[in-house]
Design a protein around this motif. Structure first.
Motif, mmCIF file in Angstrom:
data_model
loop_
_atom_site.group_PDB
_atom_site.id
_atom_site.type_symbol
_atom_site.label_atom_id
_atom_site.label_comp_id
_atom_site.label_asym_id
_atom_site.label_seq_id
_atom_site.Cartn_x
_atom_site.Cartn_y
_atom_site.Cartn_z
ATOM 1 N N THR A 33 -9.861 1.464 -3.163
ATOM 2 C CA THR A 33 -10.759 1.365 -2.023
ATOM 3 C C THR A 33 -12.034 1.503 -2.496
ATOM 4 O OG1 THR A 33 -9.047 2.225 -0.529
ATOM 5 C CG2 THR A 33 -11.133 2.476 0.194
ATOM 6 N N ARG A 73 -4.555 4.064 -4.646
ATOM 7 C CA ARG A 73 -5.328 3.677 -3.391
ATOM 8 C C ARG A 73 -6.511 4.181 -3.288
ATOM 9 N NH1 ARG A 73 -0.037 5.707 -0.982
ATOM 10 N NH2 ARG A 73 -1.238 7.411 -0.208
ATOM 11 N N GLU A 112 -1.566 7.753 -4.359
ATOM 12 C CA GLU A 112 -2.592 8.011 -3.833
ATOM 13 C C GLU A 112 -3.851 7.806 -4.737
ATOM 14 O OE1 GLU A 112 -5.412 9.146 -1.176
ATOM 15 O OE2 GLU A 112 -3.282 8.716 -0.592
ATOM 16 N N TRP A 123 0.979 -1.215 0.100
ATOM 17 C CA TRP A 123 -0.045 -0.018 0.089
ATOM 18 C C TRP A 123 0.877 1.155 0.158
ATOM 19 C CZ3 TRP A 123 -4.744 -0.423 -1.513
ATOM 20 C CH2 TRP A 123 -5.555 0.465 -1.291
#
Length: 301
Positions: A169, A165, A162, A157
């Protein structure tokens, strides 16, 4: 590191009681696919056994605290992705991978040797793909009834942008909202807690998964497994015994300035030199008692 799969397997045992024993596993950021072969490994997790009993790869971490719940785990499919996957069947790439193993981690080196031998018999199912695109593609595939689609990653991770990620999610949570008792979804993340610098396993599942907690397994669908501090001693040991890398580094500590002189060499030469340094370092620290095994504790509901 095949030892990381112990945490993932413990999470699967915990999930098995809630969602059923069958899992379709998808690894994000698989690197060489060592953990993408976890379905072929046998485990002894605090006395709880899992995996094929005759496997040549045995994962048996030093366990502290209550073991994970005993149960059945059947991995029906296992696939992984990486933007630059390493081919363990290529001797040069396998040697390069071994060059990154800490010099005092003899058990880890033995596990890697075993994983390389197993990959040469049957390659792990790896695809070259961006992590977010891989998650999108896997979640779009038809899911077999009675099988939990599980995504997992270990110490990945922190390396993802960013945007990736956030996209991963959102994709998983959207798929979770569509999950059903017949076609459940799970997400296991073994990552570093940036405050404690311990590795923590967080497991979420749907339907029924709430926001994950960080200390106990609760009915809300969250589970955490944390590394005991002894696992971090190995990093300090390596910092103390390392000498120089294959490239010579000259530091001039005048204020915050430093100069670095490197000697160009191929990856194969680098790996061979790194291995020689590892062997020398092992001899140097052979009389020490630094802990190199994986130590974990289980927090059950």
């Amino acid at each position: 590191e095949a030892g990381r799969s112990a945490s993932v397997m413990a999470g699967l045992l915990w999930l098995s009681r809630r969602l059923g024993p069958k899992f379709e596993l998808n690894e994000i950021g698989a690197s060489a696919g060592v953990n993408t072969m976890m379905g072929r490994y046998r485990y002894d997790l605090g006395g709880v056994k899992a995996g094929p009993s005759l496997s040549r790869m045995k994962i048996a971490p030093e366990w502290r605290g209550p073991p994970p719940p005993a149960g059945k785990v059947e991995i029906v499919a296992l696939r992984g992705c990486d933007v630059a996957p390493i081919d363990l069947t290529d001797p040069a790439q396998a040697l390069r991978l071994k060059a990154y193993v800490w010099p005092d981690a003899t058990e880890r080196m033995a596990r890697l040797d075993t994983a390389i031998a197993m990959a040469q018999r049957a390659r792990p199912d790896l695809v070259r793909m961006d992590a977010a695109e891989f998650v999108r593609e896997r979640l779009a595939q038809p899911q077999e009834q009675g099988v939990t689609r599980a995504l997992f990653h270990s110490i990945v991770w922190q390396y993802l942008p960013e945007a990736s990620r956030r996209a991963i999610t959102e994709l998983i949570e959207q798929a979770g909202a569509r999950a059903s008792a017949e076609r459940p979804l799970a997400w296991s993340a073994l990552e570093t807690n940036r405050e404690t610098f311990r590795h923590e396993l967080v497991v979420r599942y749907w339907p029924g998964g709430a926001a994950p907690c960080t200390s106990t397994c609760g009915g809300g669908g969250a589970c955490v497994m944390s590394a005991v501090p002894g696992a971090m001693v190995m990093i300090g040991a390596w910092a103390r015994i390392r000498a120089s890398w294959c490239s010579r580094i000259v530091s001039a500590r005048a204020g915050r300035r430093s100069t670095r002189a490197t000697v160009p060499m191929s990856w194969a030469s680098f790996a061979r030199c790194r291995m020689r340094q590892s062997l020398a370092a092992r001899r140097q620290c052979s009389s020490t008692k630094w802990r190199s095994s994986s130590v974990v504790s289980w927090f059950s509901s």
